[in-house]
Design an enzyme around this catalytic site. Structure first.
Site, PDB file in Angstrom:
ATOM      1  N   ASP A 131       0.857  -1.186   0.000  1.00 25.28           N
ATOM      2  CA  ASP A 131       0.000   0.000   0.000  1.00 25.28           C
ATOM      3  C   ASP A 131       0.886   1.226   0.000  1.00 25.28           C
ATOM      4  O   ASP A 131       1.958   1.229   0.614  1.00 25.28           O
ATOM      5  CB  ASP A 131      -0.901   0.015   1.243  1.00 25.28           C
ATOM      6  CG  ASP A 131      -2.015  -1.024   1.186  1.00 25.28           C
ATOM      7  OD1 ASP A 131      -2.426  -1.396   0.072  1.00 25.28           O
ATOM      8  OD2 ASP A 131      -2.478  -1.453   2.256  1.00 25.28           O
ATOM      9  N   ASP A 145      -7.204  -1.177  -4.741  1.00 28.23           N
ATOM     10  CA  ASP A 145      -8.281  -0.738  -3.848  1.00 28.23           C
ATOM     11  C   ASP A 145      -9.202   0.254  -4.556  1.00 28.23           C
ATOM     12  O   ASP A 145     -10.428   0.192  -4.418  1.00 28.23           O
ATOM     13  CB  ASP A 145      -7.702  -0.089  -2.587  1.00 28.23           C
ATOM     14  CG  ASP A 145      -6.891  -1.056  -1.746  1.00 28.23           C
ATOM     15  OD1 ASP A 145      -7.228  -2.257  -1.725  1.00 28.23           O
ATOM     16  OD2 ASP A 145      -5.915  -0.602  -1.114  1.00 28.23           O
TER      17      ASP A 145
END
Length: 171
Positions: A131, A145
């Site tokens: 991330d 995402d």
């Protein structure tokens, strides 16, 4: 004039190809941006895009959204595999362009997260998701995402619009 079975099959096949193409684009974009993040943000480097509201910072997430369930990474791998299979099965049968696009986005995100879980450190089916897009102090995510959330929203909106059209067509 109603479409014949072969016409419906051809349209469904075209929509499936669209969904798969979108999924492949999401997978490539997600993995390329993760490669960039691991290269450009190594050693704790932070790039401020819009002050602290939007910045790039590298983290490895062993859990789900908001790092929930960090001890159950292998379960997320199983869920991602089941989700990808179910989405692919449904995409094969989809009859609307909007649904095909939404499914392609969600499928691409699910497959790339599955790949992270299976093949990234610390090991098979325990891998951490890369991330790097930090939204204030609220959430750190990635391109997959964005695709999953955007695809799910699009899919729901399309279903609602199609449902209203069907309701309006009824006497």
């Amino acid at each position: 004039m109603t479409a014949t079975a072969p016409d419906r099959a051809r349209r469904s096949h075209r929509l499936f190809i669209i969904a798969i193409t979108i999924a492949v684009v999401v997978i490539l974009a997600d993995q390329l941006t993760k490669w960039w993040a691991e290269t450009a943000l190594a050693g704790g480097k932070v790039i401020h895009v819009i002050g602290d509201a939007l910045r790039f910072v590298l983290v490895y997430n062993p859990g789900a959204a908001f790092s929930i369930g960090t001890g159950f990474t292998w379960i997320f791998a199983i869920v991602a595999a089941i989700a990808a299979g179910a989405i692919g099965w449904y995409a094969w049968r989809v009859r609307s362009l909007g649904r095909a696009i939404g499914l392609g986005l969600v499928l691409g995100g699910a497959v790339t997260h599955l790949g992270d879980r299976l093949f990234r450190e610390p090991g098979f089916a325990r891998g951490h998701v890369v991330d790097f897009i930090a939204y204030g102090n609220f959430f750190i995510g990635n391109v997959a995402d964005i695709a999953i959330v955007g695809g799910a929203i699009l899919f729901v909106v399309v279903m609602l619009v199609e449902g209203r059209r069907a309701d309006a067509a009824r006497p």
